[in-house]
Design an enzyme around this catalytic site. Structure first.
Site, PDB file in Angstrom:
ATOM      1  N   LYS A 190       0.828  -1.210   0.000  1.00  0.00           N
ATOM      2  CA  LYS A 190       0.000   0.000   0.000  1.00  0.00           C
ATOM      3  C   LYS A 190       0.861   1.257   0.000  1.00  0.00           C
ATOM      4  O   LYS A 190       0.488   2.257  -0.596  1.00  0.00           O
ATOM      5  CB  LYS A 190      -0.987   0.005   1.175  1.00  0.00           C
ATOM      6  CG  LYS A 190      -2.109  -0.999   0.978  1.00  0.00           C
ATOM      7  CD  LYS A 190      -3.327  -0.716   1.823  1.00  0.00           C
ATOM      8  CE  LYS A 190      -4.446  -1.714   1.493  1.00  0.00           C
ATOM      9  NZ  LYS A 190      -5.578  -1.666   2.400  1.00  0.00           N
TER      10      LYS A 190
ATOM     11  N   LYS B  22      -3.651 -11.922  -6.740  1.00  0.00           N
ATOM     12  CA  LYS B  22      -4.950 -12.253  -6.147  1.00  0.00           C
ATOM     13  C   LYS B  22      -6.053 -11.371  -6.717  1.00  0.00           C
ATOM     14  O   LYS B  22      -5.799 -10.224  -7.115  1.00  0.00           O
ATOM     15  CB  LYS B  22      -4.885 -12.137  -4.617  1.00  0.00           C
ATOM     16  CG  LYS B  22      -4.817 -10.721  -4.091  1.00  0.00           C
ATOM     17  CD  LYS B  22      -5.160 -10.666  -2.594  1.00  0.00           C
ATOM     18  CE  LYS B  22      -5.370  -9.205  -2.211  1.00  0.00           C
ATOM     19  NZ  LYS B  22      -5.978  -8.943  -0.951  1.00  0.00           N
TER      20      LYS B  22
ATOM     21  N   LYS C  26     -10.139  -5.696  -5.800  1.00  0.00           N
ATOM     22  CA  LYS C  26     -10.996  -4.639  -6.376  1.00  0.00           C
ATOM     23  C   LYS C  26     -10.170  -3.615  -7.138  1.00  0.00           C
ATOM     24  O   LYS C  26     -10.700  -2.900  -7.977  1.00  0.00           O
ATOM     25  CB  LYS C  26     -11.823  -3.964  -5.288  1.00  0.00           C
ATOM     26  CG  LYS C  26     -10.985  -3.341  -4.201  1.00  0.00           C
ATOM     27  CD  LYS C  26     -11.821  -3.038  -2.980  1.00  0.00           C
ATOM     28  CE  LYS C  26     -10.942  -2.722  -1.790  1.00  0.00           C
ATOM     29  NZ  LYS C  26     -10.889  -3.754  -0.779  1.00  0.00           N
TER      30      LYS C  26
HETATM   31  P1  ATP Z   1      -7.772  -5.113  -2.000  1.00  0.00           P
HETATM   32  O1  ATP Z   1      -8.676  -5.417  -3.144  1.00  0.00           O
HETATM   33  O2  ATP Z   1      -7.524  -3.654  -1.774  1.00  0.00           O
HETATM   34  O3  ATP Z   1      -6.553  -5.968  -1.969  1.00  0.00           O
HETATM   35  P2  ATP Z   1      -9.320  -6.873  -0.570  1.00  0.00           P
HETATM   36  O4  ATP Z   1     -10.372  -7.010  -1.572  1.00  0.00           O
HETATM   37  O5  ATP Z   1      -8.256  -7.889  -0.411  1.00  0.00           O
HETATM   38  O6  ATP Z   1      -8.614  -5.493  -0.721  1.00  0.00           O
HETATM   39  P3  ATP Z   1      -9.675  -6.976   2.202  1.00  0.00           P
HETATM   40  O7  ATP Z   1     -10.515  -6.100   3.066  1.00  0.00           O
HETATM   41  O8  ATP Z   1      -8.201  -6.831   2.305  1.00  0.00           O
HETATM   42  O9  ATP Z   1     -10.126  -6.761   0.757  1.00  0.00           O
HETATM   43  O10 ATP Z   1     -10.040  -8.510   2.464  1.00  0.00           O
HETATM   44  C1  ATP Z   1     -11.148  -8.970   3.188  1.00  0.00           C
HETATM   45  C2  ATP Z   1     -11.069 -10.472   3.403  1.00  0.00           C
HETATM   46  O11 ATP Z   1     -11.161 -11.135   2.147  1.00  0.00           O
HETATM   47  C3  ATP Z   1      -9.770 -10.934   4.034  1.00  0.00           C
HETATM   48  O12 ATP Z   1     -10.035 -12.007   4.925  1.00  0.00           O
HETATM   49  C4  ATP Z   1      -8.960 -11.397   2.877  1.00  0.00           C
HETATM   50  O13 ATP Z   1      -8.023 -12.372   3.243  1.00  0.00           O
HETATM   51  C5  ATP Z   1     -10.030 -11.980   1.962  1.00  0.00           C
HETATM   52  N1  ATP Z   1      -9.627 -11.878   0.561  1.00  0.00           N
HETATM   53  C6  ATP Z   1      -9.439 -10.753  -0.156  1.00  0.00           C
HETATM   54  N2  ATP Z   1      -9.080 -11.017  -1.424  1.00  0.00           N
HETATM   55  C7  ATP Z   1      -9.069 -12.374  -1.520  1.00  0.00           C
HETATM   56  C8  ATP Z   1      -8.792 -13.294  -2.579  1.00  0.00           C
HETATM   57  N3  ATP Z   1      -8.482 -12.872  -3.784  1.00  0.00           N
HETATM   58  N4  ATP Z   1      -8.878 -14.610  -2.318  1.00  0.00           N
HETATM   59  C9  ATP Z   1      -9.221 -15.058  -1.100  1.00  0.00           C
HETATM   60  N5  ATP Z   1      -9.491 -14.258  -0.059  1.00  0.00           N
HETATM   61  C10 ATP Z   1      -9.421 -12.936  -0.245  1.00  0.00           C
END
Ligand code: ATP
Ligand code: LTN
Length: 337
Positions: free
Chosen positions: A119, A201, A204
């Site tokens: 970040k 991964k 968003k």
């Molecule tokens: P960003 O998109 O900014 O990386 P994010 O979508 O990962 O954010 P978070 O709030 O960080 O959102 O994640 C919320 C939950 O969803 C956490 O438990 C995280 O481990 C899980 N998570 C997020 N992205 C994934 C993914 N691609 N696969 C599996 N679990 C995920």
């Protein structure tokens, strides 16, 4: 809370930042596994709104997304009667314990957090103190409720490990104050990769490879049709994350939404190739998300109900959090009121 045998239930806790719309990665990596466990555990789930301001947010959007996220939690199967659902900023003990834990986390260990490195590289104009010390607030979120398990996706494991280091350090000085939490990482869906670039991964911040829970079916279908598969010549549906990351990711998604094993999926698509497989995954995802989308839309029309849920949730959470905070304040030597 007690179960029928009168033994205390184990506790689960987790949160998601309302910093964007929820997506399939959040659902499969986190929320789906929470919803399956309400019978066996005493569960706390919250909207981590205080964490979101480590990156600049538009205030009106943040408010809207916080409420939408609550509606989505409920629509994904988190029954407010059986899970404590609340908004982090409504429970002031998070900020208070967060401050204390700041003083028990080391600069070196905070510097090693991958989320901070990512970040701060992405927001070079705003590498603020909160972004750096954020895992201390996350540790406070966890420790206030003395959970046994913290169900998160793979990417959050490092933060839970840091929380465990803080527990060890703090308890080493003051005795058994905090309960040691365990990360709880699902087997299928722990790391859903992006559809447009399966080497990162699903996130968003890459919307073309990301399937949002509220997205219309036509858009989801299109994203799956365009999903990047692999350039190998064999073009058969086989689980091999090393050499076929695109297809393997689609298999993970298909397995998580249908409950079928990789062997069953390989058999189902034997001799059919990617052309049949990709739309089938898209359709299975559409059918999984349809009731969630419809129920969220229905709930968002009933603002009074959502307010009653988050108020009751904050009240229950505060009672538990206050107990832990009092214990900590006493241990570190703050004079009682
Ligand atoms: P960003 O998109 O900014 O990386 P994010 O979508 O990962 O954010 P978070 O709030 O960080 O959102 O994640 C919320 C939950 O969803 C956490 O438990 C995280 O481990 C899980 N998570 C997020 N992205 C994934 C993914 N691609 N696969 C599996 N679990 C995920
Ligand atoms: N850091 C997490 C969200 C989060 C969380 C928590 C998860 C904040 N506090 C406590 C589990 C437990 C994230 O960015 N996904």
């Amino acid at each position: 809370m007690e179960n029928s045998e009168n033994t205390p239930k184990k506790v689960m806790l987790s949160g998601i930042q309302p910093s964007g719309d929820l997506h399939l990665g959040n659902y499969l990596g986190a929320i789906k596994n929470w919803a399956d466990r309400a019978n066996d555990y005493d569960c706390y789930y919250f909207m981590a709104d205080m964490h979101t301001i480590t990156v600049r947010q538009n205030p009106a959007d943040l408010r809207r997304r916080t409420l939408e996220q609550l509606a989505q939690y409920i629509a994904c199967g988190l029954d407010p009667e059986r899970n404590t659902l609340f908004i982090q900023s409504h429970v002031h003990q998070h900020a208070e314990l967060g401050w204390v834990l700041n003083c028990y986390a080391m600069f070196g260990e905070l510097s090693r957090m991958t989320q901070f490195k990512d970040k701060s590289a992405r927001h070079t104009e705003n590498v603020n103190g909160g972004l750096f010390t954020y895992p201390c607030l996350m540790a406070a979120d966890i420790l206030l409720y003395e959970p046994d398990y913290v169900p998160v996706g793979e990417d959050q494991k490092q933060h839970v490990e840091l929380c465990r280091n803080i527990v060890q350090r703090f308890n080493g000085i003051y005795g058994d104050v905090f309960k040691m939490p365990e990360p709880f990482i699902p087997k299928a869906g722990a790391r859903v990769m992006g559809l447009s670039a399966p080497d990162a991964k699903m996130s968003k911040s890459v919307p073309e490879g990301c399937v949002f829970l509220m997205e219309p079916p036509e858009d989801i279908r299109r994203k799956f049709k365009r999903a990047v598969t692999d350039s190998d010549t064999e073009r058969c549906v086989r689980y091999d994350p090393e050499n076929k990351p695109g297809v393997s990711n689609l298999m993970t998604i298909y397995s998580a939404v249908t409950g079928r094993s990789y062997d069953e999926i390989e058999a189902e698509f034997e001799g059919k190739g990617y052309g049949a497989f990709k739309p089938a995954v898209g359709d299975a995802v559409i059918e999984t998300l349809r009731p969630i989308r419809e129920e969220t839309q229905r709930l968002l029309k009933d603002r009074a109900y959502l307010e009653s849920v988050y108020r009751a949730g904050a009240e229950k959470a505060s009672r538990v959090a206050e107990r832990t905070l009092r214990k900590v304040y006493k241990k570190v030597g703050f004079l009682a009121k």
